[in-house]
Scaffold this active site. Structure first.
Site, PDB file in Angstrom:
ATOM      1  N   GLU A 121      37.498 -53.383  84.022  1.00 10.39           N
ATOM      2  CA  GLU A 121      35.694 -53.441  84.668  1.00 10.39           C
ATOM      3  C   GLU A 121      35.073 -52.787  84.598  1.00 10.39           C
ATOM      4  O   GLU A 121      35.521 -52.061  84.366  1.00 10.39           O
ATOM      5  CB  GLU A 121      37.083 -53.090  86.896  1.00 10.39           C
ATOM      6  CG  GLU A 121      38.760 -53.734  86.851  1.00 10.39           C
ATOM      7  CD  GLU A 121      39.112 -52.343  87.992  1.00 10.39           C
ATOM      8  OE1 GLU A 121      40.069 -52.641  88.226  1.00 10.39           O
ATOM      9  OE2 GLU A 121      37.462 -52.338  88.807  1.00 10.39           O
ATOM     10  N   LYS A 123      32.601 -50.209  84.887  1.00  9.38           N
ATOM     11  CA  LYS A 123      31.848 -48.860  85.488  1.00  9.38           C
ATOM     12  C   LYS A 123      31.358 -48.467  85.780  1.00  9.38           C
ATOM     13  O   LYS A 123      30.201 -48.295  84.899  1.00  9.38           O
ATOM     14  CB  LYS A 123      32.792 -47.739  84.317  1.00  9.38           C
ATOM     15  CG  LYS A 123      32.916 -46.219  85.033  1.00  9.38           C
ATOM     16  CD  LYS A 123      33.948 -45.451  84.226  1.00  9.38           C
ATOM     17  CE  LYS A 123      34.125 -44.269  85.270  1.00  9.38           C
ATOM     18  NZ  LYS A 123      32.648 -43.635  85.735  1.00  9.38           N
ATOM     19  N   ASP A 125      28.278 -46.386  87.929  1.00  5.10           N
ATOM     20  CA  ASP A 125      27.812 -45.312  87.847  1.00  5.10           C
ATOM     21  C   ASP A 125      27.301 -45.228  89.673  1.00  5.10           C
ATOM     22  O   ASP A 125      25.908 -45.013  89.600  1.00  5.10           O
ATOM     23  CB  ASP A 125      26.166 -45.240  86.392  1.00  5.10           C
ATOM     24  CG  ASP A 125      26.575 -43.580  86.472  1.00  5.10           C
ATOM     25  OD1 ASP A 125      26.669 -43.069  86.773  1.00  5.10           O
ATOM     26  OD2 ASP A 125      25.017 -43.137  85.957  1.00  5.10           O
ATOM     27  N   TYR A 233      37.369 -51.163  94.193  1.00  7.37           N
ATOM     28  CA  TYR A 233      38.121 -50.865  92.620  1.00  7.37           C
ATOM     29  C   TYR A 233      39.955 -50.677  93.256  1.00  7.37           C
ATOM     30  O   TYR A 233      40.693 -50.418  92.775  1.00  7.37           O
ATOM     31  CB  TYR A 233      37.971 -50.202  92.122  1.00  7.37           C
ATOM     32  CG  TYR A 233      37.796 -48.981  92.419  1.00  7.37           C
ATOM     33  CD1 TYR A 233      38.421 -48.014  92.059  1.00  7.37           C
ATOM     34  CD2 TYR A 233      36.419 -48.189  91.908  1.00  7.37           C
ATOM     35  CE1 TYR A 233      38.128 -46.856  92.322  1.00  7.37           C
ATOM     36  CE2 TYR A 233      36.118 -47.048  92.413  1.00  7.37           C
ATOM     37  CZ  TYR A 233      36.572 -46.610  92.732  1.00  7.37           C
ATOM     38  OH  TYR A 233      36.889 -44.835  92.156  1.00  7.37           O
ATOM     39  N   LYS A 322      33.787 -44.981  77.969  1.00  3.88           N
ATOM     40  CA  LYS A 322      32.832 -45.312  77.995  1.00  3.88           C
ATOM     41  C   LYS A 322      31.342 -46.202  77.137  1.00  3.88           C
ATOM     42  O   LYS A 322      32.038 -45.690  76.066  1.00  3.88           O
ATOM     43  CB  LYS A 322      32.129 -43.521  78.217  1.00  3.88           C
ATOM     44  CG  LYS A 322      32.304 -42.485  79.350  1.00  3.88           C
ATOM     45  CD  LYS A 322      32.132 -43.385  80.228  1.00  3.88           C
ATOM     46  CE  LYS A 322      32.240 -42.301  81.889  1.00  3.88           C
ATOM     47  NZ  LYS A 322      31.253 -40.712  81.802  1.00  3.88           N
ATOM     48  N   CYS A 416      -2.763 -19.232  68.864  1.00  2.00           N
ATOM     49  CA  CYS A 416      -1.776 -18.794  70.497  1.00  2.00           C
ATOM     50  C   CYS A 416      -2.351 -19.937  71.500  1.00  2.00           C
ATOM     51  O   CYS A 416      -3.587 -20.126  72.140  1.00  2.00           O
ATOM     52  CB  CYS A 416      -1.233 -18.103  70.960  1.00  2.00           C
ATOM     53  SG  CYS A 416      -0.946 -18.440  72.450  1.00  2.00           S
ATOM     54  N   CYS A 419      -2.960 -17.371  74.511  1.00  3.18           N
ATOM     55  CA  CYS A 419      -3.281 -15.898  74.312  1.00  3.18           C
ATOM     56  C   CYS A 419      -4.344 -16.260  73.226  1.00  3.18           C
ATOM     57  O   CYS A 419      -5.428 -15.138  73.696  1.00  3.18           O
ATOM     58  CB  CYS A 419      -2.982 -14.702  74.254  1.00  3.18           C
ATOM     59  SG  CYS A 419      -1.528 -15.019  72.703  1.00  3.18           S
ATOM     60  N   CYS A 434       3.645 -16.825  67.919  1.00  2.58           N
ATOM     61  CA  CYS A 434       2.667 -16.150  68.108  1.00  2.58           C
ATOM     62  C   CYS A 434       2.696 -15.131  68.337  1.00  2.58           C
ATOM     63  O   CYS A 434       4.205 -13.831  68.705  1.00  2.58           O
ATOM     64  CB  CYS A 434       2.192 -16.545  69.862  1.00  2.58           C
ATOM     65  SG  CYS A 434       1.555 -15.375  71.041  1.00  2.58           S
ATOM     66  N   CYS A 440       0.231 -11.353  74.539  1.00  2.00           N
ATOM     67  CA  CYS A 440       0.562 -12.587  75.405  1.00  2.00           C
ATOM     68  C   CYS A 440       0.775 -12.899  77.134  1.00  2.00           C
ATOM     69  O   CYS A 440       2.232 -12.808  77.071  1.00  2.00           O
ATOM     70  CB  CYS A 440       1.358 -13.664  74.292  1.00  2.00           C
ATOM     71  SG  CYS A 440       1.143 -15.786  75.146  1.00  2.00           S
TER      72      CYS A 440
HETATM   73  O1  I6G Z   1      35.448 -43.543  89.580  1.00  2.00           O
HETATM   74  C1  I6G Z   1      36.477 -44.419  89.200  1.00  2.00           C
HETATM   75  C2  I6G Z   1      35.313 -46.298  89.005  1.00  2.00           C
HETATM   76  C3  I6G Z   1      36.041 -47.415  88.906  1.00  2.00           C
HETATM   77  C4  I6G Z   1      37.678 -45.111  89.391  1.00  2.00           C
HETATM   78  C5  I6G Z   1      38.140 -46.288  89.071  1.00  2.00           C
HETATM   79  C6  I6G Z   1      36.919 -47.634  89.008  1.00  2.00           C
HETATM   80  O2  I6G Z   1      37.844 -48.854  88.593  1.00  2.00           O
HETATM   81  C7  I6G Z   1      36.612 -49.520  88.356  1.00  2.00           C
HETATM   82  N1  I6G Z   1      39.795 -46.960  89.509  1.00  2.00           N
HETATM   83  C8  I6G Z   1      40.543 -45.150  89.413  1.00  2.00           C
HETATM   84  C9  I6G Z   1      41.803 -45.955  89.667  1.00  2.00           C
HETATM   85  C10 I6G Z   1      40.216 -44.528  89.629  1.00  2.00           C
HETATM   86  N2  I6G Z   1      38.350 -43.944  90.224  1.00  2.00           N
HETATM   87  C11 I6G Z   1      40.772 -43.278  89.663  1.00  2.00           C
END
Ligand code: I6G
Length: 683
Positions: A121, A123, A125, A233, A322, A416, A419, A434, A440
């Site tokens: 899946e 992730k 932000d 999720y 990541k 500078c 100053c 400087c 200064c």
């Molecule tokens: O913080 C999270 C973002 C996305 C998640 C997560 C996730 O799955 C798409 N899945 C789990 C099991 C946990 N944190 C603990």
């Protein structure tokens, strides 16, 4: 017209029920299936009709009506919510090797050879939330908090159009806590910041901060205006429903109930499948309407998930892979020069603002002139900027093919910019300085901030803004002048009442009783950090001896080489520095001789050990704890990492404790820490 008191005609009751069903169905198609079935104008017409009927017959209004998302009055605070099933966090992988190691750990623990099926899946932000439904009705929504206790943000979560107030379908659990990620789309984030810019309020640094800030609004109307989104999720608490065999089937059930699930979720096989998915999502990343910072792989079989269990606060059956540092193109609008505490003149690139690595950046340090020359960075250049995780943004390289015709190499100014004093560069050194010293204003301000800082003279209440004012108004030239300030002087400054001025005067007076190590560190001698200041204090015991020591003898102090010795010697040779020291002594700065303060002697048995201190200690301040550690040769860091040896944990420790456990760092409570200190005292 209003018929509040009278009975409701059955045709109206039926029409209201029908309208709600239709609106809920359209919301489901729009938010969950992503296939809107009617034009927006038609949807608005249905919504207006329902609102009008509810106005006419208020006895028909229910909390689950689509018209009732916003309506609650602002709160004064968020109540704590205990998570019956803790909200875990995910371990990270940064490379294919990390993913392969994760997969190996999974197969070893399960004792299987064949390829594992993973639910993969994106992730997001965003901000993790938990939303509770009892018999299909939304009853409570909370933030993750520390994983065990979050904050009650029910009112705010109800305002999200994609959060159903009532679950769909017949086969509903008695209780279900759906877990997901609330986020702001790239577009909504841009619009929010544009609005902030137009109205002169502060912009958000990234969509995650904006989403978190929007969820923590006491007035749900503000949250409602932010256009937050959500993907679900997982499931926390669950009663009255049988979990299917697979995570992917559970996701399907969530979406059947009207809970929005990311359509990019997929089941893949083995490390090869994970990596192919990762590359595919990375390729889509810039075109997605939301920010993602990686992908997540979860063992798809739920019985296997159960067998694998969790370690500390993260499941063994999942990992976040990541994305690497993000890079973007922008242009250099100018190169300015900043003057630091020791006079170092640092070139800084002013950039056309660009969103990279999750934040908008408009400055990048160029470190020194060698770096500018090496990368040949010029004003007007198009450059690649990079921001990896929380690392300071940097210019990676210039695109020479995009260079305008009339650029010139950046030159170090001869004087500078603050100053006007001469700027010099010592032979063989990269930094230019400087020569104005405390003449200064830039150096003066930085020097004063440093002198007053917690690790130095620790003058509480003397913040950056006050220092700026004191210098700009000519009230303070050097640290010694601080001790001549009267309450009346301070009360005349901006945002300073009589009471705060009196408090600050006392804090300044109290700071006179210090230690030699703090005092030396506070002087801001180039190359002398806390550890060196401590070594000098221990070795010399008083300032007079240190001041008159040759560079050769200075090198007798552990860890002091010729460069540091030369800097210390040069500092004490400068007449204006000696004058300031005389004034400070006359003002009453005093410190016990280090030997006299140490009633017991300690060994250096903590050498090589790194400590992090968190939470409130009951029997000593954090500063005192730090002094004990440094005294025994240990070091103290701000953040927990794999290099941390011990986390000293007071009351209300927060996220550092979680991180420490994740890294397998030994956690000491205050008592255990005290015993460790005792054990390291020489008897
Ligand atoms: O913080 C999270 C973002 C996305 C998640 C997560 C996730 O799955 C798409 N899945 C789990 C099991 C946990 N944190 C603990």
């Amino acid at each position: 017209m209003a018929k509040a008191g009278s009975s409701v005609p059955s045709a109206v009751v039926q029409r209201v029920a029908r309208l709600r069903e239709e609106i809920d169905a359209h919301n489901y198609r729009y938010y969950v299936l992503d296939t809107p079935s009617i034009p927006d104008a038609e949807y608005d017409r249905l919504f207006r009709e329902l609102s009008r009927l509810e106005q006419d017959y208020p006895q028909l209004v229910t909390a689950e009506s689509p018209t009732q998302r916003v309506g609650a009055v602002p709160l004064t605070a968020f109540e704590p919510v205990r998570h019956i099933v803790p909200m875990l966090s995910l371990d990270n992988a940064f490379s294919e090797e990390d993913v392969a190691a994760f997969d190996r750990r999974v197969r070893d623990r399960l004792n299987v050879d064949e390829e594992i099926e993973y639910s993969a899946e994106p992730k997001l932000d965003g901000v993790a939330v938990s939303i509770r439904y009892v018999n299909g009705l939304l009853t409570e929504g909370a933030t993750r908090g520390d994983g065990f206790t979050g904050e009650d943000i029910t009112q705010n979560l109800r305002t999200l159009a994609a959060v159903p107030l009532r679950l769909r379908g017949a086969d509903l659990p008695e209780v279900i806590e759906a877990r997901g990620e609330v986020y702001l789309s790239k577009e909504a984030f841009r619009a929010l910041n544009q609005h902030a810019l137009n109205s002169g309020t502060k912009e958000f640094v990234n969509p995650r901060n904006a989403a978190a800030g929007s969820l923590r609004q006491l007035d749900p109307k503000v949250t409602a205006a932010r256009r937050l989104q959500v993907f679900f999720y997982g499931i926390g608490e669950l009663r009255g429903w049988r979990m299917p065999g697979r995570h992917s089937e559970m996701l399907h059930a969530l979406s059947q109930w009207g809970l929005r699930v990311n359509r990019l979720c997929e089941v893949v096989r083995g490390v090869g499948g994970c990596m192919a998915y990762y590359r595919r999502i990375a390729g889509l990343r810039s075109d997605l309407p939301f920010e993602i910072d990686g992908v997540v792989y979860k063992v798809d079989s739920l019985s296997r998930q159960e067998e694998l269990g969790s370690v500390s606060r993260s499941p063994r059956w999942a990992i976040a892979h990541k994305f690497p540092a993000e890079e973007e193109l922008t242009t250099v609008a100018a190169v300015d020069f900043q003057v630091g505490r020791t006079g170092a003149v640092t070139p800084v690139a002013r950039l056309d603002p660009v969103f990279v690595g999750g934040v908008t950046i408009s400055n990048a340090t160029l470190h020194n002139m060698d770096e500018v020359a090496r990368k040949d960075i010029r004003v007007g250049d198009t450059v690649v900027v990079r921001r990896a995780g929380d690392v300071i943004p940097e210019i990676v390289r210039v695109l020479p093919e995009r260079r305008p015709a009339d650029t010139r190499p950046v030159q170090l100014p001869p004087t500078c910019p603050v100053c006007g004093s001469e700027i010099r560069r010592a032979a063989g050194r990269a930094v230019s300085r400087c020569m104005g010293g405390l003449y200064c204003p830039a150096q003066r301000k930085q020097a004063l901030k440093h002198f007053a800082s917690r690790q130095a003279l620790n003058i509480e209440g003397l913040g950056d803004r006050l220092v700026e004012q004191l210098v700009d108004r000519g009230l303070v030239q050097s640290p010694a002048d601080l001790y001549q300030l009267t309450t009346a002087d301070l009360a005349g400054l901006e945002r300073m009442g009589e009471k705060s001025a009196a408090k600050l005067t006392k804090a300044i007076a109290d700071s006179k009783n210090t230690t030699l190590a703090r005092f030396l560190f506070g002087l801001g001698i180039p190359e002398v950090g806390e550890a060196t200041a401590r070594s000098l204090a221990e070795h010399f015991g008083d300032l007079a001896t240190l001041q008159n020591t040759s560079p050769e003898r200075l090198q007798d102090v552990p860890d002091i080489g010729p460069v540091v010795a030369a800097e210390i010697h040069a500092f004490f040779r400068q007449e204006h520095n000696r004058e300031i020291l005389r004034k400070l002594r006359r003002a009453g700065i005093n410190y016990p001789r280090p030997q006299a303060t140490v009633a017991r002697s300690v060994g250096k048995s903590l050498t090589g050990k790194t400590f992090v201190i968190t939470g409130k200690l009951e029997n000593m301040t954090r500063e005192q704890a730090k002094e004990h550690i440094l005294e025994r040769g240990g070091t103290v860091a701000d953040a927990v990492s794999q290099k941390t040896s011990y986390l000293v944990c007071g009351l209300k420790p927060g996220s550092k404790r979680i991180k420490a456990e994740k890294h397998g760092v030994t956690v000491l409570d205050e008592d255990q820490f005290f015993h460790l200190l005792k054990a390291t005292e020489d008897t």
